[in-house]
Design a protein around this motif. Structure first.
Motif, short mmCIF file in Angstrom:
data_model
loop_
_atom_site.label_atom_id
_atom_site.label_comp_id
_atom_site.label_asym_id
_atom_site.label_seq_id
_atom_site.Cartn_x
_atom_site.Cartn_y
_atom_site.Cartn_z
N MET A 1 -4.11 -46.78 -58.64
CA MET A 1 -3.47 -47.07 -59.93
C MET A 1 -2.53 -45.92 -60.30
O MET A 1 -2.82 -44.76 -60.02
CB MET A 1 -4.53 -47.26 -61.01
N SER A 2 -1.40 -46.25 -60.92
CA SER A 2 -0.43 -45.25 -61.33
C SER A 2 -1.04 -44.32 -62.37
O SER A 2 -1.89 -44.74 -63.16
CB SER A 2 0.82 -45.91 -61.92
N PRO A 3 -0.63 -43.05 -62.37
CA PRO A 3 -1.17 -42.12 -63.36
C PRO A 3 -0.77 -42.52 -64.77
O PRO A 3 0.22 -43.22 -64.98
CB PRO A 3 -0.56 -40.78 -62.96
N LEU A 4 -1.55 -42.04 -65.73
CA LEU A 4 -1.28 -42.33 -67.13
C LEU A 4 -0.28 -41.32 -67.68
O LEU A 4 -0.35 -40.13 -67.38
CB LEU A 4 -2.58 -42.27 -67.92
N HIS A 5 0.67 -41.83 -68.48
CA HIS A 5 1.66 -40.97 -69.11
C HIS A 5 1.60 -41.13 -70.63
O HIS A 5 1.47 -42.25 -71.13
CB HIS A 5 3.07 -41.32 -68.64
N LEU A 6 1.72 -40.01 -71.32
CA LEU A 6 1.90 -40.04 -72.77
C LEU A 6 3.40 -40.13 -73.03
O LEU A 6 4.16 -39.27 -72.59
CB LEU A 6 1.32 -38.78 -73.41
N VAL A 7 3.83 -41.19 -73.74
CA VAL A 7 5.25 -41.45 -73.93
C VAL A 7 5.59 -41.32 -75.41
O VAL A 7 4.87 -41.82 -76.28
CB VAL A 7 5.61 -42.87 -73.44
N ARG A 8 6.70 -40.63 -75.68
CA ARG A 8 7.24 -40.53 -77.03
C ARG A 8 8.48 -41.42 -77.11
O ARG A 8 9.41 -41.26 -76.31
CB ARG A 8 7.61 -39.09 -77.37
N PRO A 99 -3.77 -35.64 -67.69
CA PRO A 99 -4.64 -35.13 -66.62
C PRO A 99 -5.26 -36.28 -65.82
O PRO A 99 -5.65 -37.31 -66.37
CB PRO A 99 -5.72 -34.36 -67.39
N GLY A 100 -5.33 -36.06 -64.52
CA GLY A 100 -5.94 -37.07 -63.67
C GLY A 100 -7.45 -37.04 -63.71
O GLY A 100 -8.11 -38.02 -63.39
N GLU A 101 -8.00 -35.88 -64.10
CA GLU A 101 -9.45 -35.72 -64.18
C GLU A 101 -9.82 -34.99 -65.46
O GLU A 101 -9.06 -34.14 -65.95
CB GLU A 101 -9.98 -34.92 -62.98
N TRP A 102 -10.96 -35.36 -66.01
CA TRP A 102 -11.48 -34.68 -67.20
C TRP A 102 -12.83 -34.07 -66.85
O TRP A 102 -13.71 -34.74 -66.31
CB TRP A 102 -11.62 -35.68 -68.35
N GLY A 204 -16.20 -37.87 -67.14
CA GLY A 204 -14.75 -37.74 -67.09
C GLY A 204 -14.04 -39.01 -66.66
O GLY A 204 -12.98 -39.35 -67.18
N THR A 205 -14.63 -39.73 -65.71
CA THR A 205 -14.02 -40.97 -65.24
C THR A 205 -14.05 -42.04 -66.32
O THR A 205 -13.06 -42.74 -66.56
CB THR A 205 -14.75 -41.49 -63.99
N ALA A 206 -15.18 -42.16 -67.01
CA ALA A 206 -15.29 -43.13 -68.10
C ALA A 206 -14.35 -42.79 -69.24
O ALA A 206 -13.73 -43.67 -69.85
CB ALA A 206 -16.73 -43.21 -68.59
#
Length: 232
Positions: A1-8, A99-102, A204-206
């Motif tokens: 899955m594509s990484p998550l981005h915070l978009v403004r 972040p990809g991991e928490w 972190g995954t959840a």
């Protein structure tokens, strides 16, 4: 899955309202949730940010998307209508990868504007009214019912150390498409609540999945986005 981005996404508010008029969206859209949903679809199609949060004072939207700002802008330039494009302050569109991991044990502060409703037997209802149906006069105050609902949304992802109800409205006027009315829109009244919380990541995954999904219902209409900040 594509990484998550915070978009403004900067918004030219008068042109956004013109877009709404041109697309037959009534002024009863009190939260602008339906207007923004339609606008994002016109700009970005299936890549539209979801969930998102409209910050009126800053005339901008923050949202989570699976594409960076450069790809969203490319899509909008190629396919958006002139009216949709005009409402976008394109030079201010920006994003960052999340972040990809928490890390388990990581502390953070979060804020969520949510719509505290539940769906049962094809009926959506304020969770406080459902609690009244179950427990009558023994029901806790509305604010406490909302707090309990919010805490239950996280499962094992987070441990919430403190949850504050920063604001609420029992009835906000929202626009939704009529179930059997084709393109006809209808006004519905739903509650909204703004939560702030101090939290510790447990899974972190959840947590990453919850961040991408959002909290509660109506996430495509401006509710449920988790805004993050350093711990206090």
């Amino acid at each position: 899955m594509s990484p998550l981005h915070l978009v403004r996404i900067p918004v030219h508010a008068p042109r956004l309202l013109r877009f709404a008029v041109d697309h037959g969206i009534p002024q009863e859209d009190e939260t602008l949730g339906y207007t923004l949903h339609a606008w994002f679809t016109a700009l970005f199609g299936e890549e539209a940010p979801k969930p998102f949060r409209y910050l009126e004072r800053r005339s901008e939207v923050l949202g989570y998307a699976r594409r960076p700002a450069s790809e969203l802008l490319e899509r909008a330039q190629a396919f958006a209508s002139p009216g949709a494009w005009a409402a976008l302050e394109a030079e201010g569109l920006a994003s960052k990868p999340m972040p990809g991991e928490w890390r388990s044990g990581q502390r953070l502060r979060l804020e969520v504007l949510a719509c505290p409703v539940s769906r049962k037997d094809d009926e959506e209802k304020d969770v406080y009214l459902r609690a009244l149906d179950r427990t009558g006069a023994a029901t806790p105050p509305r604010a406490e019912v909302y707090r309990q609902w919010f805490m239950a949304q996280w499962g094992e992802a987070l441990r919430l150390e403190q949850v504050e109800l920063l604001g609420m409205s029992a009835r906000s006027r929202l626009l939704r498409r009529a179930r059997n009315g084709g393109n006809r829109l209808r006004v519905v009244e739903r509650p909204q609540a703004l939560f702030g919380a101090d939290a510790v990541v447990q899974d972190g995954t959840a947590f990453a999945s919850q961040l991408a999904r959002g909290i509660g219902r109506h996430r495509a209409f401006g509710f449920g986005m988790v805004l993050l900040a350093p711990p206090r």
